[in-house]
Motif scaffolding. Structure first.
Motif, short mmCIF file in Angstrom:
data_model
loop_
_atom_site.label_atom_id
_atom_site.label_comp_id
_atom_site.label_asym_id
_atom_site.label_seq_id
_atom_site.Cartn_x
_atom_site.Cartn_y
_atom_site.Cartn_z
N ASP A 17 67.55 25.97 6.80
CA ASP A 17 67.91 25.28 5.57
C ASP A 17 67.01 25.68 4.40
OD1 ASP A 17 66.40 22.86 7.42
OD2 ASP A 17 65.53 23.41 5.49
N ARG A 44 65.08 24.05 0.40
CA ARG A 44 66.09 23.57 -0.53
C ARG A 44 65.62 22.31 -1.20
NH1 ARG A 44 71.29 25.63 -0.46
NH2 ARG A 44 71.59 27.19 1.16
N LEU A 79 69.35 32.18 -0.25
CA LEU A 79 70.52 31.39 0.15
C LEU A 79 71.21 32.07 1.33
CD1 LEU A 79 71.93 30.52 -3.42
CD2 LEU A 79 70.50 29.10 -1.93
N ARG A 93 75.84 31.96 -7.55
CA ARG A 93 75.16 30.77 -7.05
C ARG A 93 73.73 30.62 -7.58
NH1 ARG A 93 75.77 31.25 -0.76
NH2 ARG A 93 74.79 29.21 -0.86
N VAL A 96 69.35 32.46 -13.69
CA VAL A 96 68.18 33.32 -13.91
C VAL A 96 67.68 33.18 -15.34
CG1 VAL A 96 67.47 35.72 -14.13
CG2 VAL A 96 68.78 35.00 -12.13
N GLU A 122 83.29 26.88 -12.36
CA GLU A 122 83.16 25.50 -12.81
C GLU A 122 81.88 25.33 -13.61
OE1 GLU A 122 83.47 22.82 -9.51
OE2 GLU A 122 85.30 23.76 -8.82
N ALA A 159 70.77 29.96 -18.03
CA ALA A 159 70.48 29.97 -16.59
C ALA A 159 71.17 28.81 -15.89
CB ALA A 159 68.97 29.90 -16.36
N GLY A 162 76.06 27.94 -15.15
CA GLY A 162 76.93 28.15 -13.99
C GLY A 162 76.71 27.14 -12.88
N ARG A 163 76.00 26.07 -13.13
CA ARG A 163 75.65 25.05 -12.14
C ARG A 163 75.08 25.69 -10.87
NH1 ARG A 163 78.73 20.04 -12.81
NH2 ARG A 163 80.25 20.33 -14.48
N PRO A 164 73.98 26.42 -11.01
CA PRO A 164 73.45 27.15 -9.86
C PRO A 164 72.78 26.25 -8.83
CG PRO A 164 71.98 27.38 -11.73
CD PRO A 164 73.19 26.65 -12.22
N GLU A 165 72.84 26.69 -7.56
CA GLU A 165 72.12 25.98 -6.50
C GLU A 165 70.64 26.29 -6.57
OE1 GLU A 165 73.79 26.89 -2.48
OE2 GLU A 165 75.45 27.63 -3.69
N ARG A 194 68.95 16.39 -8.65
CA ARG A 194 70.37 16.63 -8.40
C ARG A 194 70.60 17.63 -7.28
NH1 ARG A 194 72.49 18.00 -14.21
NH2 ARG A 194 73.86 19.26 -12.93
N GLY A 195 69.52 18.10 -6.67
CA GLY A 195 69.66 18.93 -5.48
C GLY A 195 69.42 20.41 -5.69
N SER A 196 69.13 20.83 -6.92
CA SER A 196 68.87 22.25 -7.15
C SER A 196 67.49 22.63 -6.63
CB SER A 196 68.93 22.57 -8.64
OG SER A 196 70.21 22.30 -9.15
#
Lengths: 322, 257
Positions: A17, A44, A79, A93, A96, A122, A159, A162-165, A194-196
């Motif tokens: 993970d 993560r 990832l 994903r 930068v 999105e 950066a 694009g709602r990057p992870e 938010r999880g990034s």
């Protein structure tokens, strides 16, 4: 608590993970190694900082992970993908922010952000994002006319659009004014909530200390230490407290060293002294008594734990350069 | 691939590749129209050259012969101004400011960026050609002769050759060097490329090397394609060779940062 404990350990996250797994990475420029045998794992959802002086290999490392450069040996997984071979699948994903903003002078702030938004399926709403980075008033301004700090904030918006992870930030707040820096830190913390996952490079101590869950200190391409900000300073400060003071007059360093509470005395600069002790209360009585007896005026006195800056100095043997 | 631990973020992904290329094309066109110095060299200079040289007694022959000589030359200059000067300098600065590098980590593929630049160059050239043709027809009584289709092919080949030269400079030289070099070459090509002055006006020592340069190949191929005598195969082949060599060299040596 579990994550905090896990973060406290150097390479705790298991590869399954992890957002980034770097193993024994080497990058040579000619016969000079920019990155030597570097290994670390970014979990993560954490903010991970690469802290080091200029030329330490921070940017080279990040650019290998972004897919801009190929490592000479070792491996990097981002990832779960190979940043070079799987670039097309990875790019949608990641977000930068390079050291150089790379923005188009002839487009307006809004036009540039809308252009980048069109690259993603999105995207974030450009209007909202401009508001978030505080550029709403500059939406119709040509990028050429933006200040250095505004360009940096636009670069951050690009950066994020694009709602990057996973977000790579190379010296994100360099050139920003103090207010914008604080706002940026707040924004980056929200992204983590938010999880990034965020990997940033910085040469600002306070930025690494206040923002990062874990800090890797690197110099000459090598990993010198990897821990939480508290963990990095803990080792020194559990048993040792530093008493710093500034005084006018002839201070006898050897006499101070013979005080019962003092472990070590050094002088950082003329008139500025540091005494390490295991018992600050006892030392302060001895110290002030001795100075008073010698007729020396104390102009500044500070008791504290080792700072990240001290750790950095001890590890790299150099001051941070701007 | 395990799912992210938090699910508040929607799964991000790339937009359809045609959408990314269209967006980039629109941006490239917008920027091209906003670069004042670029419009000067692509629109004002070719138009000015046509009008001024029609009024000067340098080119021999009557008005009909004059425009038949000058229009293909000016069209060749227009192509050079867009594909060599405008594209080359803009790309050099894209590289200098790190825009090319920044785009490299977005879902827009590299070939998509190149496609956007090609469409932009062709759109500007279409506008230039239309403008120059209208001026030639309305004010100087030019009438088409020869093969318009072959002329179009020659213009595309010329675009390829000079875009190759522009990108070769943009991808290897500093931005300032590309700026100076592209403008300098453009001026040189206008003077000794058979653009406004027949090559045989020059002494042999200039004429011979000038003949093998891509500018003369383009102007001669275009002029012959638009003449009743038909296209000069030698010039066409020379232009094709230049296009291949310059494009391949540019592609092999281009540095993105």
């Amino acid at each position: 608590m579990n994550t905090a404990q896990a973060r406290a350990q150097g390479t705790s996250a298991n590869a399954g993970d992890a957002a980034i797994v770097v193993e024994r990475l080497v990058k040579l420029y000619g016969d000079k190694a920019a990155v030597r045998d570097l290994s670390f794992t970014v979990a993560r959802g954490e903010i991970f900082a690469l802290l080091g002086p200029n030329g330490a290999g921070k940017t080279t490392t990040v650019e290998i992970l972004e897919g801009y450069r190929t490592a000479d040996s070792g491996s990097a997984r981002v990832l779960g993908l190979d940043p070079r071979r799987d670039g097309a699948r990875l790019k949608p994903r990641i977000g930068v922010m390079l050291q150089q903003d790379g923005i188009y002078n002839y487009l307006t702030t809004r036009e540039l952000l809308e252009l980048f938004a069109r690259f993603y399926r999105e995207p974030e709403d450009p209007t909202r994002l401009l508001q978030v980075v505080g550029l709403s008033d500059a939406a119709a301004t040509r990028c050429r006319q933006l200040s250095g700090g505004q360009k940096r904030r636009l670069s951050l918006a690009l950066a994020l659009v694009g709602r990057p992870e996973l977000i790579f930030l190379d010296e994100p707040t360099t050139g920003m004014d103090p207010q914008a820096r604080r706002a940026t830190w707040e924004m980056l913390r929200e992204l983590r909530e938010r999880g990034s996952t965020l990997l940033l490079t910085t040469h600002f101590m306070d930025e690494a200390e206040r923002l990062a869950d874990r800090i890797a200190i690197i110099d000459h391409g090598e990993l010198l230490a990897l821990d939480t900000p508290a963990g990095l300073t803990r080792e020194q400060s559990t048993t040792t407290t530093e008493v710093r003071f500034t005084a006018h007059g002839a201070v006898d360093v050897a006499a101070l060293g013979s005080l019962p509470g003092a472990r070590m005395v050094r002088s950082d600069a003329p008139g500025s002294y540091v005494v390490e002790t295991g018992d600050a209360a006892a030392l302060l009585v001895e110290l002030t008594t001795a100075l008073h007896a010698a007729g020396i005026t104390l102009s500044e006195l500070r008791v504290g734990r080792t700072s990240l800056e001290d750790v950095f100095l001890q590890l790299t043997g150099k001051e941070m350069r701007e | 691939m395990s799912a992210p631990t938090t699910t508040t973020n929607t799964t991000p992904g790339a937009a359809p590749v045609t959408q990314t290329i269209l967006a980039q094309t629109r941006a490239e066109l917008t920027m091209a129209l906003r670069r004042g110095e670029s419009l000067l060299v692509t629109i004002v200079i070719p138009t000015g050259l046509l009008i001024v040289f029609m009024g000067l007694p340098i080119v021999p022959g009557g008005s009909g012969a004059k425009i038949a000589f000058l229009l293909p030359g000016i069209l060749a200059a227009a192509i050079m101004s867009t594909s060599l000067v405008s594209l080359g300098i803009a790309t050099a600065y894209d590289r200098y400011y790190g825009s090319l590098k920044r785009l490299g980590s977005t879902p827009l593929p590299r070939w998509g960026l190149i496609a956007a630049k090609i469409v932009t160059v062709l759109a500007i050239e279409a506008a230039q050609t239309l403008l120059l043709l209208l001026i030639a027809i309305i004010f100087f009584g030019w009438r088409p002769a020869g093969s318009p289709l072959l002329a179009l092919l020659v213009m595309l080949l010329g675009t390829a050759a000079f875009a190759g030269l522009g990108m070769l400079m943009a991808g290897n030289l500093r931005a300032e060097a590309t700026l100076a070099g592209a403008n300098g070459l453009f001026l040189l090509f206008v003077i000794i490329g058979g653009i406004v002055l027949p090559l045989d006006h020059w002494p042999g020592i200039i004429q011979l090397p000038a003949q093998v340069l891509p500018a003369a190949a383009l102007s001669d191929a275009l002029r012959s394609a638009l003449s009743p005598a038909g296209i000069n195969g030698g010039s066409l082949l020379l232009l094709l060779a230049w296009a291949v060599v310059l494009l391949v060299t540019a592609a092999l040596t281009f540095k993105w940062e």
